[in-house]
Design an enzyme around this catalytic site. Structure first.
Site, PDB file in Angstrom:
ATOM      1  N   ARG A   1     123.036  45.495  73.243  1.00 31.69           N
ATOM      2  CA  ARG A   1     122.763  44.169  72.692  1.00 31.69           C
ATOM      3  C   ARG A   1     123.861  43.172  73.081  1.00 31.69           C
ATOM      4  NH1 ARG A   1     120.617  42.419  66.791  1.00 31.69           N
ATOM      5  NH2 ARG A   1     122.721  42.122  66.064  1.00 31.69           N
TER       6      ARG A   1
ATOM      7  N   ARG B   1     118.465  38.907  51.817  1.00 29.15           N
ATOM      8  CA  ARG B   1     118.915  40.277  52.069  1.00 29.15           C
ATOM      9  C   ARG B   1     119.169  41.025  50.773  1.00 29.15           C
ATOM     10  NH1 ARG B   1     121.140  38.994  57.581  1.00 29.15           N
ATOM     11  NH2 ARG B   1     121.649  40.933  58.605  1.00 29.15           N
TER      12      ARG B   1
ATOM     13  N   LYS C   1     114.703  40.788  64.679  1.00 26.24           N
ATOM     14  CA  LYS C   1     114.383  39.564  63.924  1.00 26.24           C
ATOM     15  C   LYS C   1     114.712  38.300  64.729  1.00 26.24           C
ATOM     16  CE  LYS C   1     116.998  40.680  60.323  1.00 26.24           C
ATOM     17  NZ  LYS C   1     117.490  42.048  60.635  1.00 26.24           N
TER      18      LYS C   1
ATOM     19  N   ARG D   1     128.668  41.107  70.040  1.00 24.77           N
ATOM     20  CA  ARG D   1     129.154  40.661  68.726  1.00 24.77           C
ATOM     21  C   ARG D   1     130.093  41.711  68.143  1.00 24.77           C
ATOM     22  NH1 ARG D   1     123.950  38.943  65.338  1.00 24.77           N
ATOM     23  NH2 ARG D   1     125.070  40.158  63.802  1.00 24.77           N
TER      24      ARG D   1
ATOM     25  N   ARG E   1     126.662  48.336  58.028  1.00 18.75           N
ATOM     26  CA  ARG E   1     125.533  47.404  57.881  1.00 18.75           C
ATOM     27  C   ARG E   1     124.265  48.146  57.466  1.00 18.75           C
ATOM     28  NH1 ARG E   1     125.455  44.066  63.291  1.00 18.75           N
ATOM     29  NH2 ARG E   1     123.696  42.995  62.348  1.00 18.75           N
TER      30      ARG E   1
HETATM   31  P1  AMP Z   1     122.757  38.751  61.308  1.00 16.75           P
HETATM   32  O1  AMP Z   1     123.074  37.764  62.370  1.00 16.75           O
HETATM   33  O2  AMP Z   1     121.483  38.432  60.578  1.00 16.75           O
HETATM   34  O3  AMP Z   1     122.787  40.179  61.779  1.00 16.75           O
HETATM   35  O4  AMP Z   1     123.938  38.628  60.203  1.00 16.75           O
HETATM   36  C1  AMP Z   1     125.271  38.894  60.523  1.00 16.75           C
HETATM   37  C2  AMP Z   1     126.104  39.070  59.270  1.00 16.75           C
HETATM   38  O5  AMP Z   1     126.105  37.855  58.500  1.00 16.75           O
HETATM   39  C3  AMP Z   1     125.621  40.138  58.304  1.00 16.75           C
HETATM   40  O6  AMP Z   1     126.028  41.446  58.677  1.00 16.75           O
HETATM   41  C4  AMP Z   1     126.293  39.673  57.007  1.00 16.75           C
HETATM   42  O7  AMP Z   1     127.678  39.953  57.016  1.00 16.75           O
HETATM   43  C5  AMP Z   1     126.120  38.163  57.103  1.00 16.75           C
HETATM   44  N1  AMP Z   1     124.818  37.726  56.532  1.00 16.75           N
HETATM   45  C6  AMP Z   1     123.728  37.309  57.227  1.00 16.75           C
HETATM   46  N2  AMP Z   1     122.699  37.023  56.410  1.00 16.75           N
HETATM   47  C7  AMP Z   1     123.157  37.268  55.148  1.00 16.75           C
HETATM   48  C8  AMP Z   1     122.558  37.199  53.858  1.00 16.75           C
HETATM   49  N3  AMP Z   1     121.288  36.805  53.683  1.00 16.75           N
HETATM   50  N4  AMP Z   1     123.339  37.527  52.795  1.00 16.75           N
HETATM   51  C9  AMP Z   1     124.608  37.916  52.938  1.00 16.75           C
HETATM   52  N5  AMP Z   1     125.234  38.034  54.124  1.00 16.75           N
HETATM   53  C10 AMP Z   1     124.510  37.718  55.229  1.00 16.75           C
END
Ligand code: AMP
Length: 209
Positions: free
Chosen positions: A118, A85, A13, A151, A162
Site C-alpha cells: 500500500r 469507528r 474504503k 504511511r 489497528r
Molecule cells: P484511516 O486513514 O481511515 O486509516 O485513519 C488513520 C488513523 O486516523 C486511524 O488509525 C486513527 O488513528 C485515526 N482515525 C481515523 N478515523 C477515526 C475515527 N473515526 N475515530 C478515531 N480515530 C480515527
C-alpha cells in the site's frame, strides 16, 4: 445520498470513496484525511493527533465527531470514509440521517498481505497498491505528480494494533446498522475493480428507489 463506508483497515474504503466521488459527484469525507490535515498544520492539537495515529489508536470521539460534523454541514451527498469507528461516534451523528452503510467485508489475512504494497501520494489524497493498483509511472502520483510513500501507520506492528481496535470498537457497528436496516455487505476480497463494481451496483439500486 448519505453513505457510510465501514470495514477493517485495508478493506479499500479510500479507493472505493475516490471512485464514488468521481462517478456520482458525492463529497468524499475521510476522517483519517481530516486528522492528517490537522497534523500537517503542526499545532499542539496536530502533534497530539499525530502521536495517537502513529500508535494505531483512535483519536477521542468528541474531536473526530466535531471535525466530521463541520465538514458535512451544508452537503447533501457525501461518503463518510473511516467514520464512525465507535458506537459513541455513530450515536452522536444519528441526526445526519444516513441512507446507506456499505460494509466492505474482507478476511484479515488478505488485508495484511495488502498492506505491504500500500502506498499513498505525498499529499495523502490518492491511494495506490504496488501490485493491485499501481500508478502509471513508478513511484509518482497520477493525479498530482507527488512522490508515493508508505504511511507510518501501515507498518506491521501498528497494523496489529489497528486491527485489535477495529474488532473491539468498530465491529459492533455492523450489528448497529444491520438493526437499522440500512447495511449492505459487499465482498471486498477481490481486486479493486470488482469490489467497486459491486459497490456501484448497490448505490445505483438505492438511487433508483
Ligand atoms: P484511516 O486513514 O481511515 O486509516 O485513519 C488513520 C488513523 O486516523 C486511524 O488509525 C486513527 O488513528 C485515526 N482515525 C481515523 N478515523 C477515526 C475515527 N473515526 N475515530 C478515531 N480515530 C480515527
Amino acid at each position: 445520498m448519505k453513505i457510510i463506508l465501514l470495514g477493517p483497515p485495508g478493506s479499500g474504503k479510500g479507493t472505493v470513496s475516490e471512485k464514488l466521488e468521481k462517478d456520482f459527484n458525492f463529497a468524499h469525507v475521510s476522517a483519517g484525511e481530516l486528522l492528517r490535515e490537522e497534523v500537517k498544520k503542526g499545532t499542539t492539537l496536530g502533534k497530539d493527533i499525530q502521536k495517537i495515529i502513529e500508535k494505531g489508536n483512535l483519536v477521542p470521539d468528541n474531536l473526530v465527531t466535531e471535525l466530521i460534523k463541520l465538514e458535512v454541514t451544508g452537503k447533501k451527498s457525501f461518503i463518510l470514509d473511516g467514520f464512525p469507528r465507535t458506537l459513541k461516534q455513530a450515536e452522536a451523528t444519528a441526526e445526519l440521517n444516513i441512507n446507506l452503510v456499505i460494509y466492505l467485508e474482507v478476511p484479515e489475512e488478505i488485508v495484511i498481505e495488502r498492506f505491504s504494497g500500500r502506498r499513498v501520494c505525498s499529499t495523502g489524497e490518492h491511494g495506490y497498491h504496488l501490485k493491485y493498483l499501481p500508478p502509471k509511472k513508478e513511484g509518482v502520483c497520477d493525479h498530482d505528480g507527488t512522490k508515493l510513500v508508505q504511511r507510518k501507520d501501515d507498518r506491521p506492528e501498528v497494523i496489529k494494533e489497528r486491527f485489535k481496535i477495529y474488532h473491539k470498537e468498530t465491529q459492533p457497528l455492523i450489528d448497529y446498522y444491520k438493526q437499522k436496516g440500512i447495511l449492505k455487505t459487499v465482498d471486498a476480497s477481490p481486486n479493486p475493480e470488482k469490489v467497486y463494481a459491486a459497490v456501484k451496483k448497490v448505490v445505483q439500486e438505492l438511487k433508483k428507489k
